[in-house]
Design an enzyme around this catalytic site. Structure first.
Site, PDB file in Angstrom:
ATOM      1  CB  THR A  91      -0.959   0.032   1.217  1.00 13.46           C
ATOM      2  OG1 THR A  91      -0.207  -0.110   2.424  1.00 13.46           O
ATOM      3  CG2 THR A  91      -2.002  -1.077   1.132  1.00 13.46           C
TER       4      THR A  91
ATOM      5  CE  LYS B 170      -1.618  -6.205  -4.658  1.00 13.76           C
ATOM      6  NZ  LYS B 170      -2.300  -5.008  -5.138  1.00 13.76           N
TER       7      LYS B 170
ATOM      8  CB  THR C 242       0.477  -3.932  -9.547  1.00 14.58           C
ATOM      9  OG1 THR C 242       0.955  -4.148  -8.215  1.00 14.58           O
ATOM     10  CG2 THR C 242      -0.998  -3.566  -9.501  1.00 14.58           C
TER      11      THR C 242
ATOM     12  N   GLY D 241      -4.302  -5.133   3.405  1.00 15.32           N
ATOM     13  CA  GLY D 241      -3.887  -3.786   3.030  1.00 15.32           C
ATOM     14  C   GLY D 241      -4.280  -2.769   4.097  1.00 15.32           C
TER      15      GLY D 241
ATOM     16  CD  GLN E  23       3.143  -2.240  -6.328  1.00 10.36           C
ATOM     17  OE1 GLN E  23       3.397  -1.356  -5.517  1.00 10.36           O
ATOM     18  NE2 GLN E  23       2.755  -1.989  -7.572  1.00 10.36           N
ATOM     19  CG  LEU E  24       7.942  -3.061 -11.178  1.00  9.30           C
ATOM     20  CD1 LEU E  24       9.011  -2.045 -10.768  1.00  9.30           C
ATOM     21  CD2 LEU E  24       8.550  -4.094 -12.132  1.00  9.30           C
ATOM     22  CE1 TYR E  25       0.180  -0.113  -9.700  1.00  8.38           C
ATOM     23  CE2 TYR E  25       1.345   1.162  -8.042  1.00  8.38           C
ATOM     24  CZ  TYR E  25       0.205   0.501  -8.475  1.00  8.38           C
ATOM     25  OH  TYR E  25      -0.905   0.464  -7.668  1.00  8.38           O
TER      26      TYR E  25
ATOM     27  CB  SER F 290      -5.659  -8.666  -5.763  1.00 10.60           C
ATOM     28  OG  SER F 290      -5.778  -7.319  -5.342  1.00 10.60           O
TER      29      SER F 290
ATOM     30  CB  SER G 180       3.784   0.313  -2.056  1.00 13.07           C
ATOM     31  OG  SER G 180       3.353   1.085  -3.159  1.00 13.07           O
TER      32      SER G 180
ATOM     33  CG  HIS H 189      -5.470  -2.041  -6.712  1.00 15.73           C
ATOM     34  ND1 HIS H 189      -4.380  -2.206  -7.518  1.00 15.73           N
ATOM     35  CD2 HIS H 189      -5.194  -0.944  -5.950  1.00 15.73           C
ATOM     36  CE1 HIS H 189      -3.489  -1.243  -7.261  1.00 15.73           C
ATOM     37  NE2 HIS H 189      -3.962  -0.475  -6.305  1.00 15.73           N
TER      38      HIS H 189
ATOM     39  N   GLY I 193      -7.996  -8.607  -0.174  1.00  8.20           N
ATOM     40  CA  GLY I 193      -9.254  -7.873  -0.319  1.00  8.20           C
ATOM     41  C   GLY I 193     -10.286  -8.316   0.699  1.00  8.20           C
ATOM     42  N   GLY I 194     -10.484  -7.503   1.742  1.00  5.06           N
ATOM     43  CA  GLY I 194     -11.563  -7.744   2.694  1.00  5.06           C
ATOM     44  C   GLY I 194     -11.243  -8.670   3.843  1.00  5.06           C
TER      45      GLY I 194
ATOM     46  NE  ARG J 239      -8.287   4.395  -6.621  1.00  5.15           N
ATOM     47  CZ  ARG J 239      -6.997   4.084  -6.438  1.00  5.15           C
ATOM     48  NH1 ARG J 239      -6.198   4.881  -5.759  1.00  5.15           N
ATOM     49  NH2 ARG J 239      -6.533   2.994  -6.967  1.00  5.15           N
TER      50      ARG J 239
HETATM   51  C1  LIG Z   1      -4.373   3.071   0.430  1.00  2.00           C
HETATM   52  C2  LIG Z   1      -4.049   1.937  -0.483  1.00  2.00           C
HETATM   53  C3  LIG Z   1      -2.929   2.019  -1.298  1.00  2.00           C
HETATM   54  C4  LIG Z   1      -2.597   0.965  -2.140  1.00  2.00           C
HETATM   55  N1  LIG Z   1      -1.455   1.040  -2.875  1.00  2.00           N
HETATM   56  C5  LIG Z   1      -1.104  -0.001  -3.658  1.00  2.00           C
HETATM   57  C6  LIG Z   1       0.109   0.029  -4.379  1.00  2.00           C
HETATM   58  O1  LIG Z   1       0.880   0.968  -4.281  1.00  2.00           O
HETATM   59  N2  LIG Z   1       0.390  -1.029  -5.172  1.00  2.00           N
HETATM   60  C7  LIG Z   1      -0.443  -2.111  -5.280  1.00  2.00           C
HETATM   61  O2  LIG Z   1      -0.144  -3.051  -6.021  1.00  2.00           O
HETATM   62  N3  LIG Z   1      -1.588  -2.179  -4.578  1.00  2.00           N
HETATM   63  C8  LIG Z   1      -1.932  -1.153  -3.769  1.00  2.00           C
HETATM   64  N4  LIG Z   1      -3.082  -1.232  -3.052  1.00  2.00           N
HETATM   65  C9  LIG Z   1      -3.897  -2.461  -3.082  1.00  2.00           C
HETATM   66  C10 LIG Z   1      -3.454  -3.436  -1.991  1.00  2.00           C
HETATM   67  O3  LIG Z   1      -2.224  -4.031  -2.329  1.00  2.00           O
HETATM   68  C11 LIG Z   1      -4.464  -4.578  -1.796  1.00  2.00           C
HETATM   69  O4  LIG Z   1      -4.770  -5.151  -3.039  1.00  2.00           O
HETATM   70  C12 LIG Z   1      -5.749  -4.158  -1.106  1.00  2.00           C
HETATM   71  O5  LIG Z   1      -5.524  -3.137  -0.163  1.00  2.00           O
HETATM   72  C13 LIG Z   1      -6.374  -5.355  -0.403  1.00  2.00           C
HETATM   73  O6  LIG Z   1      -7.580  -5.021   0.162  1.00  2.00           O
HETATM   74  P1  LIG Z   1      -7.796  -4.677   1.733  1.00  2.00           P
HETATM   75  O7  LIG Z   1      -7.367  -3.256   1.900  1.00  2.00           O
HETATM   76  O8  LIG Z   1      -9.267  -4.866   1.884  1.00  2.00           O
HETATM   77  O9  LIG Z   1      -6.981  -5.647   2.558  1.00  2.00           O
HETATM   78  C14 LIG Z   1      -3.431  -0.185  -2.203  1.00  2.00           C
HETATM   79  C15 LIG Z   1      -4.565  -0.252  -1.378  1.00  2.00           C
HETATM   80  C16 LIG Z   1      -4.862   0.781  -0.519  1.00  2.00           C
HETATM   81  C17 LIG Z   1      -6.072   0.643   0.371  1.00  2.00           C
HETATM   82  C1  LIG Z   2       0.523   5.935  -7.733  1.00  8.38           C
HETATM   83  C2  LIG Z   2       0.118   5.411  -6.406  1.00  8.38           C
HETATM   84  C3  LIG Z   2      -0.807   4.252  -6.534  1.00  8.38           C
HETATM   85  C4  LIG Z   2      -1.233   3.759  -5.210  1.00  8.38           C
HETATM   86  C5  LIG Z   2      -2.324   2.749  -5.349  1.00  8.38           C
HETATM   87  O1  LIG Z   2      -2.159   1.733  -5.940  1.00  8.38           O
HETATM   88  C6  LIG Z   2      -3.611   2.986  -4.745  1.00  8.38           C
HETATM   89  O2  LIG Z   2      -3.839   4.074  -4.206  1.00  8.38           O
HETATM   90  O3  LIG Z   2      -4.452   2.083  -4.816  1.00  8.38           O
END
Ligand SMILES: Cc1cc2nc3c(=O)[nH]c(=O)nc-3n(C[C@H](O)[C@H](O)[C@H](O)COP(=O)(O)O)c2cc1C
Ligand SMILES: CCCCC(=O)C(=O)O
Length: 380
Positions: free
Chosen positions: A110, A251, A188, A329, A160-162, A273, A138, A275, A307-308, A197
């Site tokens: 995250t 992912k 990802t 997350g 984790q890589l974008y 996932s 992240s 996300h 997720g959840g 959002r």
């Molecule tokens: C605030 C936030 C930032 C996130 N940032 C990333 C990220 O930088 N890269 C990524 O692959 N997933 C990101 N995710 C997704 C999480 O890796 C994950 O898939 C998700 O949070 C799982 O759901 P949960 O929050 O219900 O546990 C982010 C999620 C949240 C809530």
């Molecule tokens: C460029 C940041 C992306 C973070 C992310 O993946 C998210 O907020 O869900």
């Protein structure tokens, strides 16, 4: 009473019970009581965070149908325990791609942890190390991956890589993650564009505040913002495989037809996932997408889910439906916001203790004992 097991853990931060951590008293939004559940940690975090930052962390895409579905899916599944199996005290530890973890629960990647705590990802990494589990750092971390690793010696880190349109830059980031000791590369795949959002739009939260930045994006040319790459394709997975010897984890898989091409390209693990409901709204809950993806993988590679997940029993449900481990997350961010490193460690230790108890009550000696016949769909 605790399950009283001697399960080995890499750290000693937690009490090993689900009892409250008195040092976190006063952090709960509900009064002087320390948070006792992940949901109470969310209330405590909400009370402390700037509302714009709370909504950035909590929010999902569109109408947040998928965000709600992720948690709701767990409520629709019930566990069906076995009895009298003489299982003994359960082990909770697992090994994933050669990395040992004290429980089948990882820290999902995250972004922006310094919005939750000044120490940011340093605190999260120390919390993960104290609990003995894997943190997926992240790409959008507000602490550079080298500094995260240095802050938590012994922490098990994945990166984790974008994938960036500039592959030479992408390669430099991969080299930095390798040099920092990350043991896997989590690519990802669900973000060829960034989900919208609306909570962020309402707050006008469009960028990090002054003083914070994506430290993994810094290089000779200065800090860049992270690009989402609509051109991302299977060819990029081939390129990454040539680029690094690290195992590649994909992912954001929901469709079972995406499993075969991943396996053909040597992907080492999959993460089912959506996300956290932040990308495409109206896709299925992660738990509902899991069985078909796990069936397509056919145990060829580990399958993870995020997720959840909010309870130890949720972890068991996912394992029974085909996951080898899960990741969380938001709950880790709530811990971080409520009580810094201690709060994040407490969230992880609560989950570990809940997993241990649920395994015992299901008659399981280890996470690997969960099977599809140990869950039923609730009839409502
Ligand atoms: C605030 C936030 C930032 C996130 N940032 C990333 C990220 O930088 N890269 C990524 O692959 N997933 C990101 N995710 C997704 C999480 O890796 C994950 O898939 C998700 O949070 C799982 O759901 P949960 O929050 O219900 O546990 C982010 C999620 C949240 C809530
Ligand atoms: C460029 C940041 C992306 C973070 C992310 O993946 C998210 O907020 O869900």
């Amino acid at each position: 009473m605790t399950t009283g097991t001697g399960t080995a853990r890499a750290g000693g931060a937690g009490t090993g019970t689900a009892g409250p951590d008195a040092s976190l008293a006063g952090t709960s939004g509900a009064g002087a009581q320390p948070p006792l559940t992940l949901r109470e940690f969310e209330a405590a975090a909400r009370a402390r965070l700037d509302p714009a930052h709370y909504d950035y962390f909590a929010g999902g895409a569109g109408d947040e149908v998928t965000l709600r579905a992720n948690e709701a899916a767990f409520a629709r599944v019930a566990l069906l325990p076995r009895v009298l199996r003489g299982a003994g005290p359960p082990r909770t530890d697992v090994t994933l791609l050669g990395t040992a973890a004290s429980m089948p629960v990882l820290v999902a990647p995250t972004a922006f942890h310094r919005l939750a705590d000044p120490e940011g990802e340093r605190a999260t990494a120390r919390a993960a190390a104290a609990t003995g589990t894997i943190m997926i750092v992240s790409m959008a971390a507000t602490v550079a991956v080298e500094d995260v690793a240095a802050a938590a010696p012994g922490a098990a880190l994945w990166f984790q890589l974008y994938v960036q349109p500039d592959l030479a830059f992408t390669e430099r980031v991969v080299r930095r993650a390798e040099a920092a000791g990350c043991a896997a590369l989590v690519v990802t795949a669900d973000s060829p564009a960034r989900g919208v959002r609306e909570r962020e739009l309402r707050h006008g939260f469009l960028d990090l505040p002054d003083g914070l930045r994506c430290e993994n994006m810094r290089d000779g040319a200065g800090t860049r913002s992270i690009a989402m790459s609509p051109e991302l394709s299977w060819d990029h997975i081939d390129r990454l495989r040539e680029m690094t010897a690290l195992p590649i984890v994909l992912k954001g898989v929901l469709h079972p037809a995406d499993v075969r091409p991943a396996l053909d390209r040597g992907v080492a693990a999959l993460v089912v996932s959506n996300h956290g409901g932040r990308q495409l709204d109206a896709v299925p809950a992660a738990l509902d997408a899991l069985p078909a993806v796990a069936a397509a993988a056919g145990r060829a590679v580990p399958v993870l889910l995020d997720g959840g997940v909010r309870r130890g029993t949720d972890v068991l449900k996912a394992l029974a439906l085909g996951a080898d481990a899960v990741a969380v997350g938001r709950p880790v961010i709530w811990g971080l916001a409520a009580g810094g490193e201690r709060g994040a460690a407490r969230v992880l230790e609560l989950l570990r203790a809940e997993v241990e108890l649920a395994l015992a009550l299901c008659g399981c000696a280890s996470p690997g004992d969960l099977a599809p016949d140990m869950v039923v769909r609730r009839p409502w």
